[in-house]
Enzyme design. Structure first.
Site, PDB file in Angstrom:
ATOM      1  N   SER A  11       6.023  11.946 -29.098  1.00 25.09           N
ATOM      2  CA  SER A  11       6.781  10.753 -28.724  1.00 25.09           C
ATOM      3  C   SER A  11       6.212   9.532 -29.420  1.00 25.09           C
ATOM      4  CB  SER A  11       6.727  10.535 -27.210  1.00 25.09           C
ATOM      5  OG  SER A  11       7.214   9.231 -26.925  1.00 25.09           O
ATOM      6  N   MET A  40      14.713   3.130 -23.623  1.00 30.03           N
ATOM      7  CA  MET A  40      14.632   2.558 -22.268  1.00 30.03           C
ATOM      8  C   MET A  40      15.424   1.251 -22.237  1.00 30.03           C
ATOM      9  SD  MET A  40      10.631   3.114 -21.328  1.00 30.03           S
ATOM     10  CE  MET A  40       9.753   4.624 -21.750  1.00 30.03           C
ATOM     11  N   GLY A 145       9.310   5.954 -17.640  1.00 29.25           N
ATOM     12  CA  GLY A 145       9.159   4.512 -17.844  1.00 29.25           C
ATOM     13  C   GLY A 145       7.934   4.106 -18.635  1.00 29.25           C
ATOM     14  N   GLY A 147       4.353   5.624 -21.026  1.00 24.11           N
ATOM     15  CA  GLY A 147       3.510   6.677 -21.574  1.00 24.11           C
ATOM     16  C   GLY A 147       2.153   6.637 -20.888  1.00 24.11           C
ATOM     17  N   GLY A 148       1.353   7.655 -21.133  1.00 22.30           N
ATOM     18  CA  GLY A 148      -0.035   7.650 -20.672  1.00 22.30           C
ATOM     19  C   GLY A 148      -0.247   7.894 -19.193  1.00 22.30           C
ATOM     20  N   GLY A 179       5.753  14.103 -20.183  1.00 22.03           N
ATOM     21  CA  GLY A 179       4.896  13.217 -19.385  1.00 22.03           C
ATOM     22  C   GLY A 179       3.556  13.845 -19.034  1.00 22.03           C
ATOM     23  N   GLY A 180       2.502  13.286 -19.608  1.00 21.50           N
ATOM     24  CA  GLY A 180       1.144  13.737 -19.265  1.00 21.50           C
ATOM     25  C   GLY A 180       0.803  15.126 -19.773  1.00 21.50           C
ATOM     26  N   GLY A 200       2.964  12.357 -26.158  1.00 19.15           N
ATOM     27  CA  GLY A 200       2.817  11.013 -26.708  1.00 19.15           C
ATOM     28  C   GLY A 200       1.355  10.677 -26.898  1.00 19.15           C
TER      29      GLY A 200
HETATM   30  C1  DX5 Z   1       7.988   8.515 -20.289  1.00 16.61           C
HETATM   31  C2  DX5 Z   1       8.580   9.006 -21.573  1.00 16.61           C
HETATM   32  C3  DX5 Z   1       7.695   9.949 -22.290  1.00 16.61           C
HETATM   33  C4  DX5 Z   1       6.402   9.374 -22.792  1.00 16.61           C
HETATM   34  C5  DX5 Z   1       5.383  10.475 -22.687  1.00 16.61           C
HETATM   35  O1  DX5 Z   1       8.947   7.851 -19.554  1.00 16.61           O
HETATM   36  O2  DX5 Z   1       9.801   9.669 -21.340  1.00 16.61           O
HETATM   37  O3  DX5 Z   1       8.380  10.589 -23.364  1.00 16.61           O
HETATM   38  O4  DX5 Z   1       6.451   8.930 -24.119  1.00 16.61           O
HETATM   39  O5  DX5 Z   1       4.155   9.950 -22.975  1.00 16.61           O
HETATM   40  P1  DX5 Z   1       2.808  10.695 -22.596  1.00 16.61           P
HETATM   41  O6  DX5 Z   1       2.773  11.988 -23.371  1.00 16.61           O
HETATM   42  O7  DX5 Z   1       1.774   9.724 -23.034  1.00 16.61           O
HETATM   43  O8  DX5 Z   1       2.798  10.932 -21.120  1.00 16.61           O
END
Ligand code: DX5
Ligand code: ZN
Length: 228
Positions: A11, A40, A145, A147-148, A179-180, A200
């Site tokens: 991502s 978003m 919403g 990342g991280g 996510g995560g 991500g």
């Molecule tokens: C969160 C996004 C994810 C995000 C994931 O709302 O949909 O795609 O980029 O990021 P990580 O891998 O850091 O959780």
């Protein structure tokens, strides 16, 4: 039994948008085939990222599969612009529309792959009626919403349920998680039926992204051996 495969969809939310085309090159160089694009709108989720023009411009720079994740209200009003931008997969949220079936038809009738996403608090039953139509089911493993965030382990139950239903009913969707996701939870997710994993933070924080991808695939390989 066929050996399952795993693809990683990095991502770019975790990258520097001022150098987005460099991020795409890093993804291709690492051996990945997909890029995950988090749209978003500031309504469905609080943040605003980018829209279809950004994707259209990036598409000219890359041969990656554009895995477009719409975190927007009323996706039916915007899907056409993302088709026009060159998205290869368009995934929208079941919670964001009263017109799930119409959205899927709009996407698929244009020759684009259709995905349906569900938040951690949404049950599989909410998308039951369209499981035979979608190409991807994206299970959010954090609240959308940002990342991280930390992976929510309770989501694994839904992944297993989707895998079971796919086997029982002969559905063809790919299970995607978002996510995560990292080295610590990928094996468990893969074993549960996931074959597309968004990453991500865990991808972009690595200096050597190619080794990171290799390491993930080795973890998956071990998983194949242990299942055989
Ligand atoms: C969160 C996004 C994810 C995000 C994931 O709302 O949909 O795609 O980029 O990021 P990580 O891998 O850091 O959780
Ligand atoms: Zn996403």
């Amino acid at each position: 039994m066929s050996v399952k495969q795993l693809s990683i969809s990095p991502s770019i939310l975790a990258s520097d948008f001022a150098h987005a085309s460099d991020a795409l090159k890093q993804i291709s160089d690492s051996g990945c085939d997909y890029v995950h694009l988090d749209v978003m709108d500031g309504h469905f989720v609080p943040q605003i990222t980018f829209g279809s023009k950004f994707i259209k411009d990036l598409k000219k720079e890359s041969d990656l599969v554009f895995d477009t994740h719409l975190m927007i209200d009323k996706p039916e009003e915007k899907i056409e612009s993302f088709i026009d931008a060159g998205a290869d997969i368009i995934t929208f949220h079941a919670e964001a529309t009263n017109h799930i079936e119409r959205c899927i038809s709009m996407i698929k009738n244009s020759g684009v792959s259709a995905g349906i996403a569900i938040n951690p608090g949404t049950s599989v039953s909410a998308i039951e009626a369209v499981l035979d139509e979608v190409d991807y089911v994206l299970v959010m493993t954090v609240n959308p919403g940002w990342g991280g965030q930390k992976f929510i382990p309770q989501t694994i139950k839904k992944i297993k349920e989707l895998d079971l239903r796919r086997n029982d009913e002969g559905y063809n969707y790919i299970i995607e998680v978002d996510g995560g996701i990292n080295k610590d939870n990928i094996k468990m997710l893969y074993d549960a039926g996931v074959s597309l994993a968004v990453m991500g933070t865990s991808f972009f924080r690595e200096d050597d992204k190619e080794s990171f991808v290799d390491e993930i695939l080795e973890i998956i390989d071990e998983s194949n051996y242990s299942n055989s």
